[in-house]
Design an enzyme around this catalytic site. Structure first.
Site, PDB file in Angstrom:
ATOM      1  N   HIS A 181      -0.824   9.169   2.816  1.00 50.18           N
ATOM      2  CA  HIS A 181       0.396   8.520   2.353  1.00 50.18           C
ATOM      3  C   HIS A 181       1.228   9.446   1.475  1.00 50.18           C
ATOM      4  O   HIS A 181       2.442   9.509   1.602  1.00 50.18           O
ATOM      5  CB  HIS A 181       0.056   7.246   1.574  1.00 50.18           C
TER       6      HIS A 181
ATOM      7  N   LYS B 102      -6.598  -4.726   3.216  1.00 52.94           N
ATOM      8  CA  LYS B 102      -7.183  -5.910   2.586  1.00 52.94           C
ATOM      9  C   LYS B 102      -6.760  -5.957   1.123  1.00 52.94           C
ATOM     10  O   LYS B 102      -6.550  -4.927   0.496  1.00 52.94           O
ATOM     11  CB  LYS B 102      -8.707  -5.914   2.720  1.00 52.94           C
TER      12      LYS B 102
END
Ligand code: SF4
Lengths: 279, 189
Positions: free
Chosen positions: B40, B105
């Site tokens: 990222h 999650k």
């Protein structure tokens, strides 16, 4: 004296690493299936179905239940009549090394907490050594994931806080953890002892089989009440709402100082993996 | 999954995504890309430098995962979601560039949720710990960038019927907050 070869220790640890990561303990699997019948949230039911199916796939195909194959925690109860023919700790680490390589398990350990270079073989294990009577070596391997370990907490309460204070701390820990430890969880609680002993008791409580209450009725009732209250928090499977937030809660206790009341909560995810062997 | 899942195929349109509501069960098929923390940070550096990403971001879905090594002859090792909030600081620029869906999650922060509403994006929860089952949904795998990152490299996956639940929708809905309420009889103050 009984001579135990460290080669046998290595082989046993290797096998336990594979078994633990591929097969959910039967009591945990049963608890998940029972929770599925009680769960009223549709998303919660879907999630429990997925979790149960995942356990079947991992067992049948011999693949890891979870990609986080954890920190390898080893509970070693060694009889005082045992003599090892070599370095016990090195033998355990070699078993971890072989198990994680041959079992295609993920290597998740960094050699330094700040500089964070992966050790490449998931060693070293976290070995908790206990000297016991007899001439046996009792080895229990508990691969512990990062997501749930990170949600574990300890509090040094005042004796005056009592049972109420401990209950509140347990509930708050689970409430704040929310979806992060992959609920439904197994909650291990350590009460008493010293700062480090309480944490150890809490971790050890996570491997008590689901359904087995504390032998002292006082604590058995506390376990029952805390579990019930946790499941009233509504967090549910994966935190997406439901009645199944924890599958089980176990408390371990130890005598403590007149001035202290340590309470530790170790959160174990639904991938509550452990496997034991006696040599 | 018990409740009737909505079947979707990537790339996702803004319309696909805006039709989803928190709690919906979805089965996702098509190409998705994997990225964790380190990837990222590199992706956002590229965006800031005005350079191209290593995959077509318009309509794409990103999966936060660091899989186990693949046991032959399998395509991928066990591959469940990792906790998403660590990706929060990098997410708004990716959404602005056209990212349509994220899979992970746990809860997202307010800046991500706002950006999702603005750009029309969805955040799916995969079942944490259901890594063996999810691996079975992966039909193809190719490392397309940052091979040096090992388990964190960017992979192009082709998935079939990946079971997901809408955790944050494009309308500001948050299943972690709202879907808990009907089952909560004990509120801590
Ligand atoms: S918390 Fe447990 S089930 Fe969830 S990702 Fe970590 S190890 Fe797997």
């Amino acid at each position: 004296m009984r001579e135990v070869s460290t080669e046998l220790v290595t082989r046993t640890v290797r096998d336990l690493c594979l078994e633990a990561n591929y097969r959910l303990p039967p009591d945990v699997e049963r608890a998940l299936a029972e929770a599925r019948t009680r769960e009223t949230s549709p998303a919660g039911r879907d999630i429990l179905d997925v979790i149960c199916e995942n356990a079947r796939i991992a067992r049948d195909e011999e693949v890891p239940l979870c990609q986080d194959t954890g920190f390898t925690v080893v509970w070693a109860a060694v009889g005082r009549e045992v003599h090892f023919d070599g370095d016990f700790k090195a033998a355990v680490d070699e078993g971890v090394r072989q198990g994680y390589r041959e079992g295609y398990l993920r290597k998740s350990i960094v050699e330094d907490p700040f500089r964070r270079k992966n050790t490449g073989d998931n060693t070293p294990a976290a070995i908790h050594f206990m000297l016991v009577e007899g001439d046996r070596v009792d080895l229990l391997i508990e691969p512990k994931g990062g997501g749930c370990e990170n949600m574990s907490r300890i509090a040094m309460l005042k004796p005056a806080d009592g049972v109420e204070g401990a209950r509140e701390f347990i509930l708050r820990t689970i409430d704040e953890a929310g979806p992060n430890p992959c609920p439904p969880t197994i909650v291990g609680v350590g009460v008493g002892g010293t700062f480090e002993l309480a944490a150890l008791l809490a971790k050890h409580a996570t491997v008590r089989p689901v359904g087995e209450y504390h032998p002292d009725p006082f604590y058995a009732e506390l376990e029952r009440n805390c579990l019930e209250e946790i499941n009233q928090l509504g967090i549910g499977p994966q935190g997406l709402g439901g009645r199944t937030t924890a599958l089980w809660l176990a408390i371990e206790t130890h005598p403590c100082h007149i001035a202290s009341l340590p309470v530790a909560v170790n959160v174990q995810c639904h991938s509550a993996r452990w496997k034991r062997a006696v040599i | 999954m018990g409740s009737n899942p909505i079947k979707l195929t990537t790339p996702l349109s803004e319309e696909d995504v805006r039709a989803l509501r928190i709690g919906d069960s979805v089965k996702l098929s098509g190409v998705i890309y994997t990225a964790r923390d380190a990837a990222h940070s590199r992706l956002v550096e590229l965006l800031e430098a005005g350079r191209e990403l290593p995959f077509p971001v318009e309509g794409a879905a990103l999966y936060y995962v660091g899989p186990c090594p693949a046991k032959p002859p399998r395509v991928i090792g066990s591959a469940g979601p990792t906790t998403s909030y660590r990706m929060d600081p990098y997410t708004p620029p990716l959404l602005a560039a056209g990212l349509r869906a994220m899979i992970g999650k746990g809860k997202r922060g307010p800046a991500v949720r706002e950006s999702m509403q603005e750009h029309g994006a969805v955040y799916f929860a995969a079942v944490g710990g259901a890594a063996a089952l999810i691996a079975r949904c992966v039909k193809e795998l190719e490392i397309i960038a940052y091979e040096d990152l090992g388990t964190e490299a960017v992979r192009r996956l082709v998935v079939e019927d990946f079971p997901l639940i809408v955790a944050n929708d494009a309308h500001g809905g948050d299943a972690y907050l709202e879907n808990r309420k009907p089952y909560q009889s004990l509120v801590l103050d």
